[in-house]
Write a protein that holds these residues in place. Structure first.
Motif, PDB file in Angstrom:
ATOM      1  N   UNK A 274       0.805  -1.215   0.000  1.00 19.04           N
ATOM      2  CA  UNK A 274       0.000   0.000   0.000  1.00 19.04           C
ATOM      3  C   UNK A 274       0.838   1.264   0.000  1.00 19.04           C
ATOM      4  N   UNK A 275       1.844   1.307   0.869  1.00 20.83           N
ATOM      5  CA  UNK A 275       2.705   2.486   0.948  1.00 20.83           C
ATOM      6  C   UNK A 275       3.483   2.705  -0.333  1.00 20.83           C
ATOM      7  N   UNK A 276       3.921   1.632  -0.954  1.00 19.30           N
ATOM      8  CA  UNK A 276       4.670   1.725  -2.201  1.00 19.30           C
ATOM      9  C   UNK A 276       3.826   2.404  -3.284  1.00 19.30           C
ATOM     10  N   UNK A 277       2.599   1.944  -3.453  1.00 22.58           N
ATOM     11  CA  UNK A 277       1.718   2.514  -4.471  1.00 22.58           C
ATOM     12  C   UNK A 277       1.367   3.971  -4.167  1.00 22.58           C
ATOM     13  N   UNK A 278       1.171   4.297  -2.891  1.00 20.71           N
ATOM     14  CA  UNK A 278       0.808   5.673  -2.521  1.00 20.71           C
ATOM     15  C   UNK A 278       1.944   6.652  -2.778  1.00 20.71           C
ATOM     16  N   UNK A 279       3.181   6.235  -2.558  1.00 24.01           N
ATOM     17  CA  UNK A 279       4.324   7.107  -2.824  1.00 24.01           C
ATOM     18  C   UNK A 279       4.381   7.456  -4.305  1.00 24.01           C
ATOM     19  N   UNK A 280       4.196   6.452  -5.148  1.00 28.49           N
ATOM     20  CA  UNK A 280       4.235   6.680  -6.597  1.00 28.49           C
ATOM     21  C   UNK A 280       3.144   7.658  -7.016  1.00 28.49           C
ATOM     22  N   UNK A 281       1.947   7.466  -6.510  1.00 27.54           N
ATOM     23  CA  UNK A 281       0.842   8.362  -6.867  1.00 27.54           C
ATOM     24  C   UNK A 281       1.073   9.770  -6.326  1.00 27.54           C
ATOM     25  N   UNK A 282       1.708   9.886  -5.160  1.00 29.04           N
ATOM     26  CA  UNK A 282       1.933  11.194  -4.547  1.00 29.04           C
ATOM     27  C   UNK A 282       2.877  12.063  -5.379  1.00 29.04           C
ATOM     28  N   UNK A 283       3.847  11.452  -6.055  1.00 21.60           N
ATOM     29  CA  UNK A 283       4.788  12.236  -6.869  1.00 21.60           C
ATOM     30  C   UNK A 283       4.322  12.354  -8.312  1.00 21.60           C
ATOM     31  N   UNK A 284       3.130  11.833  -8.596  1.00 16.74           N
ATOM     32  CA  UNK A 284       2.589  11.962  -9.936  1.00 16.74           C
ATOM     33  C   UNK A 284       3.032  10.886 -10.906  1.00 16.74           C
ATOM     34  N   UNK A 285       3.504   9.749 -10.388  1.00 17.02           N
ATOM     35  CA  UNK A 285       3.927   8.651 -11.255  1.00 17.02           C
ATOM     36  C   UNK A 285       5.425   8.624 -11.464  1.00 17.02           C
ATOM     37  N   UNK A 286       5.920   7.506 -11.960  1.00 16.71           N
ATOM     38  CA  UNK A 286       7.353   7.322 -12.214  1.00 16.71           C
ATOM     39  C   UNK A 286       7.550   7.008 -13.692  1.00 16.71           C
ATOM     40  N   UNK A 287       8.399   7.777 -14.320  1.00 16.86           N
ATOM     41  CA  UNK A 287       8.703   7.538 -15.738  1.00 16.86           C
ATOM     42  C   UNK A 287       9.737   6.428 -15.857  1.00 16.86           C
TER      43      UNK A 287
END
Length: 436
Positions: A274-287
């Protein structure tokens, strides 16, 4: 009866009423003479005197001291000026807008001291930044879950140069709703297991990131139970590396890694799904640049080749996929390294750090599910992320633990290469060992 005043002379009939027949023009006629009563004598007109001007000491031009350009002032005339106080100022005053000095000029307001204002502004900004930084530090520090006690780990190897982090990605579903579990395809299994394990060495020769395949064949050594405090002797039992975590948690996992590598682990960091996915969404995604398309029903992965921005759900599917990859777990660890390095690189940027609308959600998302050891500080945690970023920036090395073969489906480490690798890490030397 006479209607005219008694002091008026002349015949009314003779002087008026002739009309135009009169031979004399109208302007030449004799006007009646009225005798007026004598009026009282008027006072002679005296030209106004110039007001007496205060002397030179009062801030006025000395040209006016003689009463006005050569005329002596009248000593009996009261000018109305107060020589002790002019326009509310003292005798030595020279306020803005008043005449002052011997040159007859005006004394204006003093020019603003811009140098002083800039210093005060800079000082205010520094104080404000300091207050915000200190507040943020204590806020973030209070959210860290320091649940792992490395003091319970026994028979530890001696620490070397640099800092070694054991980074663990678990399949913990703590805090996730049923809808989130379904969307992220995590399942609903109870408890938690390790889904990925890495050693990050941060030293003077650049960071080194080493993946530990969860199917690695290792020996479970003697250990002290993290909950019971009871000592369990080693029996030479061979298991997969992720079984150590499942058996007695982070403390036994650290103990097993240290025993099988000889490398001292300084800090432990764990993050759940859960935390992993939330971090990615918080920064707007990872290229990420995916060299080859792949699809996996179990993880939900469905990626095309090329550069693309992954959201939290897609990122989790990317790092969990193993069955769709030719090298299975070894290829998966490479994808995990690639993704985590990209995540750190895109998180530890000025656009995130100085933007509170990105910084606080990102930190909040990560810190809510991040589990660390009791000696971990925010400074050490920040150093870990910047070291991870250095791996992507070309300052470091990423590799798998060297493998020599397999036994019973488990990957066997190359003992000679592992020994050389650990020696280079302990001495903080440039890593020359390679892994698959």
């Amino acid at each position: 009866m006479n209607d005219w005043p008694d002091r008026r002379t002349g015949d009314r009939s003779e002087r008026y009423g002739r009309g135009s027949a009169d031979s004399q023009p109208e302007g030449a006629r004799a006007m009646p003479h009225i005798q007026r009563r004598p009026s009282s004598p008027q006072r002679p007109q005296v030209p106004p005197r110039r007001p007496q001007v205060p002397p030179q000491s009062q801030g006025y031009d000395d040209r006016y001291q003689d009463g006005g350009y050569g005329h002596a002032p009248d000593p009996g005339y009261d000018s109305g000026y107060n020589t002790g106080q002019v326009y509310g100022a003292g005798s030595g005053g020279g306020g803005g807008g008043r005449r002052g000095g011997g040159d007859g000029g005006y004394v204006g307001r003093p020019a603003p001291d811009w140098r002083r204002r800039i210093k005060l502004g800079a000082l205010t900004l520094v104080v404000a930044l300091l207050v915000v930084s200190v507040s943020t530090y204590f806020w973030a520090d209070s959210k860290l879950k320091r649940e792992v006690d490395l003091s319970k780990v026994i028979e530890r190897p001696e620490p070397g140069d640099g800092t070694n982090y054991l980074i663990v990605g678990s399949d913990s579903r703590e805090g996730m709703s049923a809808e989130e579990k379904k969307r992220l395809r995590t399942g609903s299994a109870e408890g938690k297991r390790t889904d990925s394990m890495m050693i990050l060495h941060d030293g003077s020769n650049g960071p080194t990131l080493i993946s530990l395949p969860r199917d690695s064949n290792v020996e479970i050594p003697s250990f002290v139970g993290s909950e019971s405090g009871k000592k369990f002797p080693g029996t030479g039992r061979q298991v997969k590396l992720n079984a150590a975590y499942a058996e007695d948690g982070p403390e036994l996992l650290v103990r097993t890694v240290e025993f099988n590598t000889g490398l001292h682990i300084d800090h432990y960091v764990e993050i759940g799904f859960g935390g992993f996915a939330k971090i990615v969404d918080a920064i707007g995604g990872v290229e990420l640049d995916i060299p080859k398309a792949f699809k996996d029903k179990k993880s939900g992965a469905d990626f095309k080749a090329g550069k693309q921005t992954l959201n939290g759900e897609q990122s989790l599917a990317f790092v969990r996929t193993r069955y769709a990859l030719p090298g299975s777990d070894l290829d998966r660890t490479k994808n995990q390294q690639k993704f985590l390095a990209a995540l750190a690189s895109q998180t530890a940027t000025p656009s995130t750090i100085i933007n509170p609308f990105k910084l606080y959600p990102t930190m909040g998302a990560g810190l809510d599910t991040l589990i660390v050891d009791k000696d971990m500080s925010l400074w050490s945690l920040g150093s870990m992320f910047f070291a991870m970023k250095g791996v992507t920036g070309g300052d470091g090395t990423s590799m798998n633990m060297p493998i020599s073969g397999s036994v019973n489906g488990n990957l066997v480490w190359d003992k000679a290469k592992v020994k050389q690798l650990v020696q280079q890490l302990n001495n903080d030397e440039k890593v020359t060992v390679t892994g698959d």
